[in-house]
Design an enzyme around this catalytic site. Sequence first.
Site, mmCIF file in Angstrom:
data_model
loop_
_atom_site.group_PDB
_atom_site.id
_atom_site.type_symbol
_atom_site.label_atom_id
_atom_site.label_comp_id
_atom_site.label_asym_id
_atom_site.label_seq_id
_atom_site.Cartn_x
_atom_site.Cartn_y
_atom_site.Cartn_z
ATOM 1 N N ASP A 35 0.841 -1.201 0.000
ATOM 2 C CA ASP A 35 0.000 0.000 0.000
ATOM 3 C C ASP A 35 0.878 1.255 0.000
ATOM 4 O O ASP A 35 1.698 1.447 0.882
ATOM 5 C CB ASP A 35 -0.865 -0.012 1.269
ATOM 6 C CG ASP A 35 -1.830 1.154 1.329
ATOM 7 O OD1 ASP A 35 -2.995 0.965 0.958
ATOM 8 O OD2 ASP A 35 -1.399 2.260 1.730
ATOM 9 N N TYR A 69 2.973 9.917 -0.331
ATOM 10 C CA TYR A 69 4.055 9.343 0.498
ATOM 11 C C TYR A 69 5.435 9.606 -0.120
ATOM 12 O O TYR A 69 6.452 9.348 0.517
ATOM 13 C CB TYR A 69 3.891 7.817 0.666
ATOM 14 C CG TYR A 69 2.632 7.330 1.343
ATOM 15 C CD1 TYR A 69 1.762 8.201 1.991
ATOM 16 C CD2 TYR A 69 2.315 5.971 1.343
ATOM 17 C CE1 TYR A 69 0.607 7.725 2.592
ATOM 18 C CE2 TYR A 69 1.165 5.496 1.952
ATOM 19 C CZ TYR A 69 0.316 6.374 2.562
ATOM 20 O OH TYR A 69 -0.824 5.885 3.161
ATOM 21 N N LYS A 129 -2.930 6.023 -3.955
ATOM 22 C CA LYS A 129 -4.015 6.960 -3.608
ATOM 23 C C LYS A 129 -3.853 8.302 -4.303
ATOM 24 O O LYS A 129 -2.727 8.781 -4.485
ATOM 25 C CB LYS A 129 -4.034 7.181 -2.085
ATOM 26 C CG LYS A 129 -4.044 5.875 -1.310
ATOM 27 C CD LYS A 129 -4.080 6.049 0.188
ATOM 28 C CE LYS A 129 -3.721 4.731 0.854
ATOM 29 N NZ LYS A 129 -2.264 4.519 1.005
ATOM 30 N N HIS A 169 -7.632 9.788 -1.332
ATOM 31 C CA HIS A 169 -6.911 9.738 -0.049
ATOM 32 C C HIS A 169 -7.711 10.318 1.120
ATOM 33 O O HIS A 169 -7.593 9.853 2.256
ATOM 34 C CB HIS A 169 -5.564 10.451 -0.185
ATOM 35 C CG HIS A 169 -4.501 9.910 0.703
ATOM 36 N ND1 HIS A 169 -3.193 9.798 0.336
ATOM 37 C CD2 HIS A 169 -4.557 9.417 1.967
ATOM 38 C CE1 HIS A 169 -2.482 9.267 1.326
ATOM 39 N NE2 HIS A 169 -3.300 9.027 2.321
#
Length: 272
Positions: free
Chosen positions: A46, A51, A76, A109
């Site tokens: 994931d 990120y 996401k 998200h």
Amino acid sequence: MMKEKTFVFHNGVEIPHIGFGTWQIPNEEAYDAVTMALKNGYTHIDTALAYHNEENVGKAIKDFDISRENIFLTSKLPAQIKGYDETLKAFEETLTNLGMDYLDLYLIHAPWPWDEKGKDCTAENIQTWKAMEKLYHEGKIRAIGVSNFSESDIQALIDACEVVPMANQIPFYIGRDQENLLNYCKKHKIVVEAYSPLATGEILNSSAIKEMAQKYHVTPAQLCIRYCLERETLPLPKSTHEERIIENSQLDFHISDEDMEKLNAIEDVRNK
Ligand code: A2P
């Protein structure tokens, strides 16, 4: 090696019952962390554009000796990117970063940009969801979902769009069990994914959790992750240490109903 068990989305697509979370793993550490996870039997990874580690997450998967169809990969759409064209563009950016030609799961998200938490973005989320549906129908994503969405945020999509989200990824751990949202998702056959199943490590020092873990001859982290499965949520533990990555996937035990009641009654460590 962990045994492969799955949750099944309402469109029939299967998702391995534990995922390796990569939130807070910097890009330079992501390659080694994801490689360690794959080496130890995780097949579900994931990540998210936000990120800033998609590049090395993708590289680790491609360099590992496993075929793409045996990996379940989630990313996401950033919380601040909303709208039809914007979504299509961000999705392409994610695919390019990862070096992949499709995703298994793509999530919105959050219902609002992080710096405008709580803002009503219903109209924008509907346009965003229509773009997600297009990508889904084109076969570029096997399943689409949301993250951090409340019951009313999801209901707005169900009312205005065609595809019911297949997943909602939410913060979920002992002390934060989000009972109403869980029931709502269950009613609509939406798989709940539990991020921060260890409350980012904050619950591991709880004496009640430590005591119960001893009773089951497991570690506090294993008890916390098993708790998510017992509540029918899909845990996404994160670690950059191999011994913990292994530990977090060894969950072959059950928590009794009586002990689950005790765990359900624990107060949220973050509200104390
Ligand atoms: P690290 O990455 O240094 O191993 P969450 O999954 O709830 O976000 O929690 C992640 C946090 O918990 C990280 O700080 C991670 O540290 C730590 N952690 C992950 N697995 C374990 C474990 N088995 N035992 C102790 N701490 C853990």
